[in-house]
Motif scaffolding. Structure first.
Motif, PDB file in Angstrom:
ATOM      1  N   GLU A  69      17.886  56.390  34.212  1.00  0.00           N
ATOM      2  CA  GLU A  69      18.803  56.297  33.072  1.00  0.00           C
ATOM      3  C   GLU A  69      20.224  55.999  33.538  1.00  0.00           C
ATOM      4  OE1 GLU A  69      18.140  59.926  30.969  1.00  0.00           O
ATOM      5  OE2 GLU A  69      16.101  59.337  30.359  1.00  0.00           O
ATOM      6  N   LYS A  70      20.590  56.490  34.709  1.00  0.00           N
ATOM      7  CA  LYS A  70      21.895  56.173  35.279  1.00  0.00           C
ATOM      8  C   LYS A  70      21.994  54.684  35.589  1.00  0.00           C
ATOM      9  CE  LYS A  70      25.090  57.766  38.872  1.00  0.00           C
ATOM     10  NZ  LYS A  70      25.252  58.668  40.047  1.00  0.00           N
ATOM     11  N   ALA A  71      20.832  54.059  35.866  1.00  0.00           N
ATOM     12  CA  ALA A  71      20.784  52.621  36.142  1.00  0.00           C
ATOM     13  C   ALA A  71      20.677  51.792  34.866  1.00  0.00           C
ATOM     14  CB  ALA A  71      19.609  52.310  37.071  1.00  0.00           C
ATOM     15  N   GLY A  72      20.738  52.448  33.701  1.00  0.00           N
ATOM     16  CA  GLY A  72      20.743  51.733  32.437  1.00  0.00           C
ATOM     17  C   GLY A  72      19.380  51.513  31.815  1.00  0.00           C
ATOM     18  N   LEU A  73      18.375  52.253  32.266  1.00  0.00           N
ATOM     19  CA  LEU A  73      17.022  52.110  31.742  1.00  0.00           C
ATOM     20  C   LEU A  73      16.673  53.274  30.829  1.00  0.00           C
ATOM     21  CD1 LEU A  73      15.408  51.139  35.152  1.00  0.00           C
ATOM     22  CD2 LEU A  73      15.891  49.565  33.278  1.00  0.00           C
ATOM     23  N   GLN A  74      15.766  53.043  29.888  1.00  0.00           N
ATOM     24  CA  GLN A  74      15.221  54.125  29.070  1.00  0.00           C
ATOM     25  C   GLN A  74      14.010  54.709  29.786  1.00  0.00           C
ATOM     26  OE1 GLN A  74      14.219  52.663  25.186  1.00  0.00           O
ATOM     27  NE2 GLN A  74      16.329  52.743  24.456  1.00  0.00           N
ATOM     28  N   THR A  75      13.720  55.979  29.541  1.00  0.00           N
ATOM     29  CA  THR A  75      12.559  56.596  30.173  1.00  0.00           C
ATOM     30  C   THR A  75      11.756  57.394  29.157  1.00  0.00           C
ATOM     31  OG1 THR A  75      13.716  58.642  30.816  1.00  0.00           O
ATOM     32  CG2 THR A  75      13.769  56.804  32.385  1.00  0.00           C
ATOM     33  N   ALA A  76      10.477  57.512  29.466  1.00  0.00           N
ATOM     34  CA  ALA A  76       9.572  58.438  28.794  1.00  0.00           C
ATOM     35  C   ALA A  76       8.732  59.043  29.911  1.00  0.00           C
ATOM     36  CB  ALA A  76       8.706  57.708  27.775  1.00  0.00           C
ATOM     37  N   ASP A  77       8.080  60.173  29.633  1.00  0.00           N
ATOM     38  CA  ASP A  77       7.301  60.782  30.716  1.00  0.00           C
ATOM     39  C   ASP A  77       6.041  61.444  30.179  1.00  0.00           C
ATOM     40  OD1 ASP A  77       7.742  63.880  30.453  1.00  0.00           O
ATOM     41  OD2 ASP A  77       9.739  63.019  30.229  1.00  0.00           O
ATOM     42  N   ALA A  78       5.132  61.701  31.103  1.00  0.00           N
ATOM     43  CA  ALA A  78       3.880  62.391  30.805  1.00  0.00           C
ATOM     44  C   ALA A  78       3.507  63.222  32.016  1.00  0.00           C
ATOM     45  CB  ALA A  78       2.778  61.386  30.468  1.00  0.00           C
ATOM     46  N   ALA A  90       0.441  57.602  26.442  1.00  0.00           N
ATOM     47  CA  ALA A  90       1.839  57.215  26.285  1.00  0.00           C
ATOM     48  C   ALA A  90       2.036  55.733  26.564  1.00  0.00           C
ATOM     49  CB  ALA A  90       2.722  58.049  27.214  1.00  0.00           C
ATOM     50  N   ALA A  91       1.297  55.203  27.518  1.00  0.00           N
ATOM     51  CA  ALA A  91       1.401  53.779  27.828  1.00  0.00           C
ATOM     52  C   ALA A  91       0.863  52.935  26.679  1.00  0.00           C
ATOM     53  CB  ALA A  91       0.644  53.468  29.115  1.00  0.00           C
ATOM     54  N   ALA A  92      -0.207  53.412  26.042  1.00  0.00           N
ATOM     55  CA  ALA A  92      -0.812  52.655  24.944  1.00  0.00           C
ATOM     56  C   ALA A  92       0.089  52.639  23.716  1.00  0.00           C
ATOM     57  CB  ALA A  92      -2.176  53.248  24.596  1.00  0.00           C
ATOM     58  N   THR A  93       0.759  53.761  23.448  1.00  0.00           N
ATOM     59  CA  THR A  93       1.581  53.844  22.228  1.00  0.00           C
ATOM     60  C   THR A  93       3.021  53.401  22.457  1.00  0.00           C
ATOM     61  OG1 THR A  93       2.075  56.173  22.704  1.00  0.00           O
ATOM     62  CG2 THR A  93       0.167  55.705  21.300  1.00  0.00           C
ATOM     63  N   GLY A  94       3.565  53.691  23.638  1.00  0.00           N
ATOM     64  CA  GLY A  94       4.979  53.415  23.886  1.00  0.00           C
ATOM     65  C   GLY A  94       5.266  52.033  24.420  1.00  0.00           C
ATOM     66  N   LYS A  95       4.237  51.337  24.930  1.00  0.00           N
ATOM     67  CA  LYS A  95       4.383  49.986  25.475  1.00  0.00           C
ATOM     68  C   LYS A  95       5.575  49.868  26.424  1.00  0.00           C
ATOM     69  CE  LYS A  95       2.116  47.874  21.501  1.00  0.00           C
ATOM     70  NZ  LYS A  95       0.820  47.907  22.202  1.00  0.00           N
ATOM     71  N   PRO A  96       5.530  50.604  27.541  1.00  0.00           N
ATOM     72  CA  PRO A  96       6.644  50.551  28.501  1.00  0.00           C
ATOM     73  C   PRO A  96       6.681  49.210  29.223  1.00  0.00           C
ATOM     74  CG  PRO A  96       4.816  51.790  29.421  1.00  0.00           C
ATOM     75  CD  PRO A  96       4.447  51.498  27.990  1.00  0.00           C
ATOM     76  N   ARG A 109      -7.229  47.125  32.386  1.00  0.00           N
ATOM     77  CA  ARG A 109      -8.135  46.581  31.382  1.00  0.00           C
ATOM     78  C   ARG A 109      -7.383  46.229  30.104  1.00  0.00           C
ATOM     79  NH1 ARG A 109     -12.142  51.623  32.014  1.00  0.00           N
ATOM     80  NH2 ARG A 109     -12.887  51.229  34.156  1.00  0.00           N
ATOM     81  N   LEU A 110      -6.239  46.882  29.888  1.00  0.00           N
ATOM     82  CA  LEU A 110      -5.482  46.690  28.659  1.00  0.00           C
ATOM     83  C   LEU A 110      -4.419  45.607  28.767  1.00  0.00           C
ATOM     84  CD1 LEU A 110      -4.930  50.458  27.740  1.00  0.00           C
ATOM     85  CD2 LEU A 110      -6.658  48.899  26.805  1.00  0.00           C
ATOM     86  N   GLY A 111      -3.939  45.341  29.988  1.00  0.00           N
ATOM     87  CA  GLY A 111      -2.863  44.361  30.128  1.00  0.00           C
ATOM     88  C   GLY A 111      -2.318  44.324  31.537  1.00  0.00           C
TER      89      GLY A 111
END
Length: 233
Positions: A23-32, A41-47, A70-72
């Motif tokens: 986040e200090k580098a200007g990126l958004q984050t989510a975690d699991a 989280a990867a399927a719903t949040g599309k990181p 398998r998803l992408g």
């Protein structure tokens, strides 16, 4: 919009440490906190990229990687406390783009993440530079899409970048160090076996599409693009 990074690790301290640095580098984050939650989280949040620990409860990182592939083609950066070369190779063969061993410097992880993300953001090339062709191989640089003859070939970010490097000078033999420099810049620490694993993945994917001469190996020197003009099988 800031690009989103999903951090999947069962260690809360590591998740917080990486989230702060990213986040200090200007990126958004989510975690699991485990593999199953990470997959959801990867399927719903599309990181835009997934940082994935290997050793986790419920579902380990290798299985998460298999299912994500398998998803992408979302880029994947593995974290692991295991420094065995075989673990690196397995991770790359499953479709990971990079691999960092614990303990690590958050600055190094951020640098590797930014490098991968730069490769996924198309450059402002001239229109005639947006596509490469060689034999029956074509690369759409803006769309990050590879085709052989009339078949799309799904590649990871790193696989596409290696193929683009070779296609930029079809007659040139690229050493492994030269390929690493093109991917990450001079001085980046990656083993030769990692490049070999990516090249092996490329060959397997194009062989499945019918291309048997994608990349030539020059023993003791490196790799160059093959003729990419063999008959489909």
């Amino acid at each position: 919009m800031p690009r989103k990074i999903l951090i999947v690790d069962d260690d809360a301290h590591i998740r917080q440490l990486l989230a702060f640095a990213l986040e200090k580098a200007g990126l958004q984050t989510a975690d699991a906190a485990d593999g199953q939650a990470g997959l959801e989280a990867a399927a719903t949040g599309k990181p835009d990229l997934v940082i994935l620990d290997i050793n986790m409860p419920k579902m380990d990182g290798l299985e998460v990687c298999r299912r994500l592939r398998r998803l992408g083609d979302t880029p994947i950066l593995f974290l692991s406390s295991r420094d065995e070369e075989i673990d690196r190779v397995v991770g790359i063969e499953l479709g990971a783009d990079d691999y960092v061993v614990k303990p690590f410097s958050p600055r190094e992880v951020v640098a590797r993440v930014l490098t991968i993300l730069r490769r996924t953001r198309p450059k402002a090339d001239l229109p005639e530079q947006s596509r490469m062709r060689h034999g029956r191989l074509s690369l759409d640089l803006d769309g990050w899409q590879a085709r052989w003859q009339d078949r799309d070939v799904a590649l990871t970010v790193t696989e596409f970048s290696i193929l683009r490097t070779l296609a930029s000078a079809p007659g040139r033999i690229f050493s492994r160090d030269a390929i690493i420099d093109h991917l990450h810049g001079p001085g980046f620490a990656i083993t030769d076996r990692t490049i070999d694993s990516h090249v092996r993945n490329l060959r397997q994917k194009f062989e499945a599409a019918g291309c048997l001469d994608l990349i030539e190996t020059r023993p003791g020197i490196g790799y160059r693009l093959g003729s990419c003009d063999g008959p489909a099988v």
